[in-house]
Design an enzyme around this catalytic site. Structure first.
Site, PDB file in Angstrom:
ATOM      1  N   SER A 135      60.354  -3.534  73.194  1.00 30.82           N
ATOM      2  CA  SER A 135      61.187  -3.028  72.115  1.00 30.82           C
ATOM      3  C   SER A 135      61.304  -1.517  72.271  1.00 30.82           C
ATOM      4  O   SER A 135      60.292  -0.815  72.252  1.00 30.82           O
ATOM      5  CB  SER A 135      60.537  -3.395  70.775  1.00 30.82           C
ATOM      6  OG  SER A 135      61.237  -2.812  69.704  1.00 30.82           O
ATOM      7  N   LYS A 161      64.898  -4.964  74.179  1.00 30.98           N
ATOM      8  CA  LYS A 161      65.389  -4.940  72.792  1.00 30.98           C
ATOM      9  C   LYS A 161      65.567  -3.486  72.417  1.00 30.98           C
ATOM     10  O   LYS A 161      64.652  -2.684  72.572  1.00 30.98           O
ATOM     11  CB  LYS A 161      64.356  -5.622  71.898  1.00 30.98           C
ATOM     12  CG  LYS A 161      64.392  -5.239  70.425  1.00 30.98           C
ATOM     13  CD  LYS A 161      63.546  -6.198  69.594  1.00 30.98           C
ATOM     14  CE  LYS A 161      62.866  -5.519  68.425  1.00 30.98           C
ATOM     15  NZ  LYS A 161      62.023  -6.457  67.642  1.00 30.98           N
ATOM     16  N   GLU A 213      68.964  -8.906  65.750  1.00 31.51           N
ATOM     17  CA  GLU A 213      67.828  -9.143  64.853  1.00 31.51           C
ATOM     18  C   GLU A 213      68.032  -8.403  63.531  1.00 31.51           C
ATOM     19  O   GLU A 213      68.359  -7.218  63.518  1.00 31.51           O
ATOM     20  CB  GLU A 213      66.560  -8.659  65.570  1.00 31.51           C
ATOM     21  CG  GLU A 213      65.266  -8.878  64.816  1.00 31.51           C
ATOM     22  CD  GLU A 213      64.042  -8.475  65.648  1.00 31.51           C
ATOM     23  OE1 GLU A 213      64.150  -8.325  66.888  1.00 31.51           O
ATOM     24  OE2 GLU A 213      62.971  -8.295  65.045  1.00 31.51           O
ATOM     25  N   ASP A 238      64.054 -11.484  61.007  1.00 28.76           N
ATOM     26  CA  ASP A 238      62.698 -10.918  61.086  1.00 28.76           C
ATOM     27  C   ASP A 238      62.242 -10.678  59.644  1.00 28.76           C
ATOM     28  O   ASP A 238      61.665 -11.569  59.009  1.00 28.76           O
ATOM     29  CB  ASP A 238      62.737  -9.621  61.927  1.00 28.76           C
ATOM     30  CG  ASP A 238      61.417  -8.866  61.966  1.00 28.76           C
ATOM     31  OD1 ASP A 238      60.441  -9.316  61.350  1.00 28.76           O
ATOM     32  OD2 ASP A 238      61.339  -7.792  62.615  1.00 28.76           O
TER      33      ASP A 238
HETATM   34  O1  OSB Z   1      61.397  -4.816  63.608  1.00 33.56           O
HETATM   35  O2  OSB Z   1      60.420  -5.783  65.193  1.00 33.56           O
HETATM   36  C1  OSB Z   1      60.465  -4.841  64.399  1.00 33.56           C
HETATM   37  C2  OSB Z   1      57.704  -2.309  65.119  1.00 33.56           C
HETATM   38  C3  OSB Z   1      57.272  -2.028  63.840  1.00 33.56           C
HETATM   39  C4  OSB Z   1      57.892  -2.629  62.766  1.00 33.56           C
HETATM   40  C5  OSB Z   1      58.946  -3.508  62.982  1.00 33.56           C
HETATM   41  C6  OSB Z   1      59.389  -3.814  64.262  1.00 33.56           C
HETATM   42  C7  OSB Z   1      58.767  -3.173  65.349  1.00 33.56           C
HETATM   43  C8  OSB Z   1      59.186  -3.363  66.738  1.00 33.56           C
HETATM   44  C9  OSB Z   1      58.190  -3.054  67.815  1.00 33.56           C
HETATM   45  O3  OSB Z   1      60.300  -3.688  67.064  1.00 33.56           O
HETATM   46  C10 OSB Z   1      57.569  -4.280  68.363  1.00 33.56           C
HETATM   47  C11 OSB Z   1      56.348  -3.951  69.198  1.00 33.56           C
HETATM   48  O4  OSB Z   1      56.522  -3.458  70.309  1.00 33.56           O
HETATM   49  O5  OSB Z   1      55.213  -4.181  68.734  1.00 33.56           O
HETATM   50 MG    MG Z   2      62.549  -6.544  63.932  1.00 34.38          MG
END
Ligand code: OSB
Ligand code: MG
Length: 370
Positions: A135, A161, A213, A238
């Site tokens: 991400s 992502k 998402e 999510d």
């Molecule tokens: O929306 O998925 C999310 C991190 C903190 C809070 C929400 C999100 C995220 C990430 C990072 O997208 C995911 C990761 O690398 O742990």
């Molecule tokens: Mg998310």
């Protein structure tokens, strides 16, 4: 399982890079570590509630309060046969899924160790390795983003992502497609859009994303159904799925084609498995999201992602994507490009490092049976 002692720690760890999303920036991760002791065994977990209520209403302070006032007394009160029992005992507490998940996960670690199993075995996981993606936070410039993506692709990550926000989506996504072609790509909006932005959201269809998402409000399912009906791109939820019931409602309404399962957001491993089973039966894809976990939470994510329905690479990147030094030994690493091995040792499967935990702990409290 007779829990005799519970230690709660409030810890802080610096991320290698600040992580920016549409809701804000995270540089220092503040989180709670739960340690259970009894019968000569230990159970560990971490709570994914953040320091600021950007992602959900829970914070480190609210989770500490719910753990200390309710969940810790409930586990010390009398023995449990299975981790699921804590959710029944805690049924009178509305919400606070992340606090509940932290206690439930520590019980799963304890339970798996007491049975001589790994977490994945205790959960009925079937995969030895899981596919991982990464991400990527919002970057200052498109060039910075392209550089980041290039590095992650070189490391072998199997899904990219990117975080998007209004006005910061078409150009970055177009630049990534132009430079890297047909890579597995998706976008996460963290609730930054509304149905008023339908024109922009429809334009995202041109990028052939694996999914978008949580484009709409953090507490919405209904509008997502209206959006999904107008998009070719699969919508993934999510923020707005906190339980199996939410997942059922979302699927029946047609609000999404994919669900990001986060153990903390849905109240634990048992709920994660229930949502996974429901989605597998109903043709909904699931994958394991992340909350910038330390190594402890990361091991739980790998264990749940070993279930057969987790077919899309997770946000379960290696420790080195986040931390200079992790709190488990060895840290989580890729065994082969884009693949992380599901831990096979007892419980969470990696050794928790007490000396490293001491270094990052700012406050701790110990509770025993009264
Ligand atoms: O929306 O998925 C999310 C991190 C903190 C809070 C929400 C999100 C995220 C990430 C990072 O997208 C995911 C990761 O690398 O742990
Ligand atoms: Mg998310």
């Amino acid at each position: 399982m007779k829990i005799e002692r519970v230690i709660l720690r409030k810890a802080k760890m610096r991320l290698l890079q600040p992580f920016r999303t549409s809701f804000g920036v995270e540089q220092d991760k503040e989180f709670i570590i739960v340690q259970l002791e009894g019968e000569g065994l230990t159970g560990w977990s971490e709570c994914v509630a953040m320091d600021v209520p950007f992602y959900s209403y829970e914070t480190v302070v609210t989770a500490w309060s719910i753990l200390k006032e309710y969940l810790v007394p409930l586990v010390l009160e009398k023995p449990l046969d299975h981790p699921r029992e804590i959710m029944e005992r805690a049924g009178f507490i509305r919400g606070h899924q992340m606090a509940k998940a932290a206690m439930e996960c520590a019980l799963w670690d304890f339970y798996a160790r007491s049975r001589g199993e790994s977490l994945a075995q205790a959960l009925g996981g079937s995969k030895d390795q899981v596919e991982v993606g990464v991400s990527v936070g919002i970057q200052p410039t498109v060039d910075d983003l392209l550089n980041q993506v290039e590095g992650f692709l070189e490391e072998g990550y199997r899904k990219i992502k990117v975080k998007i926000e209004p006005g910061n989506e078409l150009k970055p996504l177009a630049a990534i497609r132009e430079r890297f072609g047909d890579i597995p790509l998706m976008a996460d909006a963290n609730s930054a859009y509304s149905l008023d932005d339908i024109d922009i959201l429809k334009q995202l269809d041109q990028f052939d994303l694996i999914m978008i998402e949580q484009p709409l409000a953090y507490d919405d399912i209904f509008d997502h159904a209206k959006l999904q009906a107008q998009l070719d791109t699969p919508v993934c939820l999510d923020e707005s799925v906190h339980s199996l019931r939410d997942a059922e409602a979302a699927v029946e309404l047609g609000a999404c084609q994919i669900i990001n399962i986060k153990i903390g957001r849905v109240g634990g491993l048992a709920a994660s498995k229930d949502i996974h089973d429901f989605c597998l039966e109903n043709g909904i894809d699931v994958w394991c999201g992340g909350m910038l976990e330390s190594g402890i939470g990361r091991c739980f994510n790998l264990a749940i992602a070993s279930l057969p329905g987790f077919k899309i690479p997770g946000d379960t990147s290696g420790s080195d994507r986040y931390w200079q030094e992790d709190i488990i030994d060895p840290p989580v690493t890729m065994a082969a490009p884009g693949l992380v091995t599901v831990p096979t040792g007892l419980g969470l499967g990696h050794r928790v490092r007490p000396e490293r935990i001491e270094e990052i702990t700012e406050h701790e409290e110990t509770f025993t049976q009264s």
